[in-house]
Design a protein around this motif. Structure first.
Motif, PDB file in Angstrom:
ATOM      1  N   UNK A  71     104.742  -0.176 -37.916  1.00 48.63           N
ATOM      2  CA  UNK A  71     106.203  -0.245 -37.928  1.00 48.63           C
ATOM      3  C   UNK A  71     106.661  -0.562 -39.335  1.00 48.63           C
ATOM      4  N   UNK A  72     107.303   0.377 -39.993  1.00 50.96           N
ATOM      5  CA  UNK A  72     107.619   0.226 -41.409  1.00 50.96           C
ATOM      6  C   UNK A  72     108.526  -0.977 -41.656  1.00 50.96           C
ATOM      7  N   UNK A  73     109.819  -0.832 -41.372  1.00 48.73           N
ATOM      8  CA  UNK A  73     110.744  -1.936 -41.656  1.00 48.73           C
ATOM      9  C   UNK A  73     110.575  -3.096 -40.679  1.00 48.73           C
ATOM     10  N   UNK A  74     109.968  -2.845 -39.516  1.00 51.71           N
ATOM     11  CA  UNK A  74     109.686  -3.946 -38.589  1.00 51.71           C
ATOM     12  C   UNK A  74     108.510  -4.801 -39.057  1.00 51.71           C
ATOM     13  N   UNK A  75     107.781  -4.301 -40.044  1.00 54.97           N
ATOM     14  CA  UNK A  75     106.663  -5.029 -40.644  1.00 54.97           C
ATOM     15  C   UNK A  75     105.666  -5.501 -39.594  1.00 54.97           C
ATOM     16  N   UNK A  76     105.168  -4.537 -38.823  1.00 57.68           N
ATOM     17  CA  UNK A  76     104.177  -4.905 -37.813  1.00 57.68           C
ATOM     18  C   UNK A  76     103.284  -3.723 -37.465  1.00 57.68           C
ATOM     19  N   UNK A  77     102.254  -4.019 -36.682  1.00 59.49           N
ATOM     20  CA  UNK A  77     101.390  -3.005 -36.081  1.00 59.49           C
ATOM     21  C   UNK A  77     101.356  -3.291 -34.592  1.00 59.49           C
TER      22      UNK A  77
ATOM     23  N   UNK B 240     103.332  -8.491 -40.136  1.00 59.86           N
ATOM     24  CA  UNK B 240     102.962  -8.434 -41.547  1.00 59.86           C
ATOM     25  C   UNK B 240     104.105  -8.994 -42.380  1.00 59.86           C
ATOM     26  N   UNK B 241     103.820  -9.339 -43.643  1.00 59.65           N
ATOM     27  CA  UNK B 241     104.880  -9.807 -44.532  1.00 59.65           C
ATOM     28  C   UNK B 241     105.352  -8.703 -45.483  1.00 59.65           C
ATOM     29  N   UNK B 242     104.878  -7.474 -45.250  1.00 61.47           N
ATOM     30  CA  UNK B 242     105.304  -6.340 -46.065  1.00 61.47           C
ATOM     31  C   UNK B 242     105.572  -5.134 -45.186  1.00 61.47           C
ATOM     32  N   UNK B 243     106.277  -4.126 -45.749  1.00 66.33           N
ATOM     33  CA  UNK B 243     106.508  -2.889 -45.025  1.00 66.33           C
ATOM     34  C   UNK B 243     105.158  -2.228 -44.732  1.00 66.33           C
ATOM     35  N   UNK B 244     104.920  -1.875 -43.483  1.00 64.59           N
ATOM     36  CA  UNK B 244     103.647  -1.290 -43.060  1.00 64.59           C
ATOM     37  C   UNK B 244     103.762   0.236 -43.029  1.00 64.59           C
ATOM     38  N   UNK B 245     102.755   0.905 -43.626  1.00 60.02           N
ATOM     39  CA  UNK B 245     102.743   2.372 -43.596  1.00 60.02           C
ATOM     40  C   UNK B 245     101.552   2.831 -42.755  1.00 60.02           C
TER      41      UNK B 245
ATOM     42  N   UNK C  59     100.565  -0.670 -47.300  1.00 56.94           N
ATOM     43  CA  UNK C  59     101.903  -1.208 -47.501  1.00 56.94           C
ATOM     44  C   UNK C  59     102.564  -0.430 -48.636  1.00 56.94           C
ATOM     45  N   UNK C  60     103.893  -0.428 -48.631  1.00 55.46           N
ATOM     46  CA  UNK C  60     104.630   0.237 -49.707  1.00 55.46           C
ATOM     47  C   UNK C  60     105.998  -0.424 -49.793  1.00 55.46           C
ATOM     48  N   UNK C  61     106.211  -1.140 -50.881  1.00 62.21           N
ATOM     49  CA  UNK C  61     107.448  -1.894 -51.020  1.00 62.21           C
ATOM     50  C   UNK C  61     107.694  -2.176 -52.503  1.00 62.21           C
TER      51      UNK C  61
END
Length: 212
Positions: free
Chosen positions: A111-117, A133-138, A151-153
């Motif tokens: 989940x990108x902006x939700x920062x999770x898997x 997560x504490x970062x945007x997840x890709x 991650x990508x932020x």
């Protein structure tokens, strides 16, 4: 937490047929990458795209050993790789889904902006577990029983090995500044395939500790 700098072994692309590289998967022979309106099979030896499927492919991609799974907006499609036929669909777990992986009989969705898997039941789409997560997840991938995600932020990206039960970061591979990671997949051994988003490139990063 162990931290290392990424060793980029090679780059593929940009590709004429792809404005961007989104999700990435590997079927043991070809690297599949999502490019918006197509899923493309790349021969990693020659660097050439050998075939394409006309399906919506604007985020994560996964392979379960027989079928491809592809995030397409608010749904996840199960696809026959031989003909591109969509066999089944399940709802995506919310908006902004990014990465996708298959492991342990489940789908793992970034989940990108939700920062999770989120771990999903592949038949129903039911959420079985959520890792924050504490970062945007890709991109998301599994290799040798290890869960990794990209991650990508703020023009910074890394590849993270995390605990599958808590999401704790165990190891981080830092990409050079300005090099983004959209999709992520492993070859099952010594390499990660990393989608490069709008760069239109697909990069190969060495998995630390592996020299194959």
């Amino acid at each position: 937490m162990k931290q290392t700098a990424a060793e980029i072994l090679c780059e593929y692309g940009p590709f004429n047929e792809a404005d961007a590289v989104h999700g990435v998967s590997f079927d043991g022979q070809h690297v599949w990458f999502a490019s918006g309106d197509k899923l493309n099979a790349l021969d990693p030896e020659s660097g050439k795209t050998v075939r394409s499927l006309n399906v919506t492919a604007n985020a994560g991609t996964a392979f379960d050993g027989r079928h491809l799974f592809q995030i397409a907006g608010d749904r996840i499609q199960k696809i026959d790789p031989d003909n591109g036929q969509v066999i089944a669909t399940i709802p995506a777990p919310g908006e902004g889904c990014s990465g996708l992986a298959w492991a342990e009989g489940a789908l793992w969705v970034g989940g990108y902006e939700n920062r999770n898997i989120q771990q999903l039941d592949p038949e129903t789409g039911k959420v079985l577990n959520t890792l924050d997560s504490d970062r945007f997840v890709t991109g998301v991938t599994w290799v040798d029983g290890e869960l990794w995600h990209g991650t990508w932020e703020n023009s910074e990206s890394d590849l993270r090995h995390i605990r599958q039960d808590t999401g704790e970061v165990l190891e981080s591979i830092t990409l050079p500044a300005g090099v983004g990671v959209s999709g992520l997949e492993s070859n099952g051994n010594d390499r990660f395939f990393c989608g490069g988003g709008g760069s239109g490139k697909l990069r190969v990063v060495r998995r630390p500790g592996k020299t194959g």
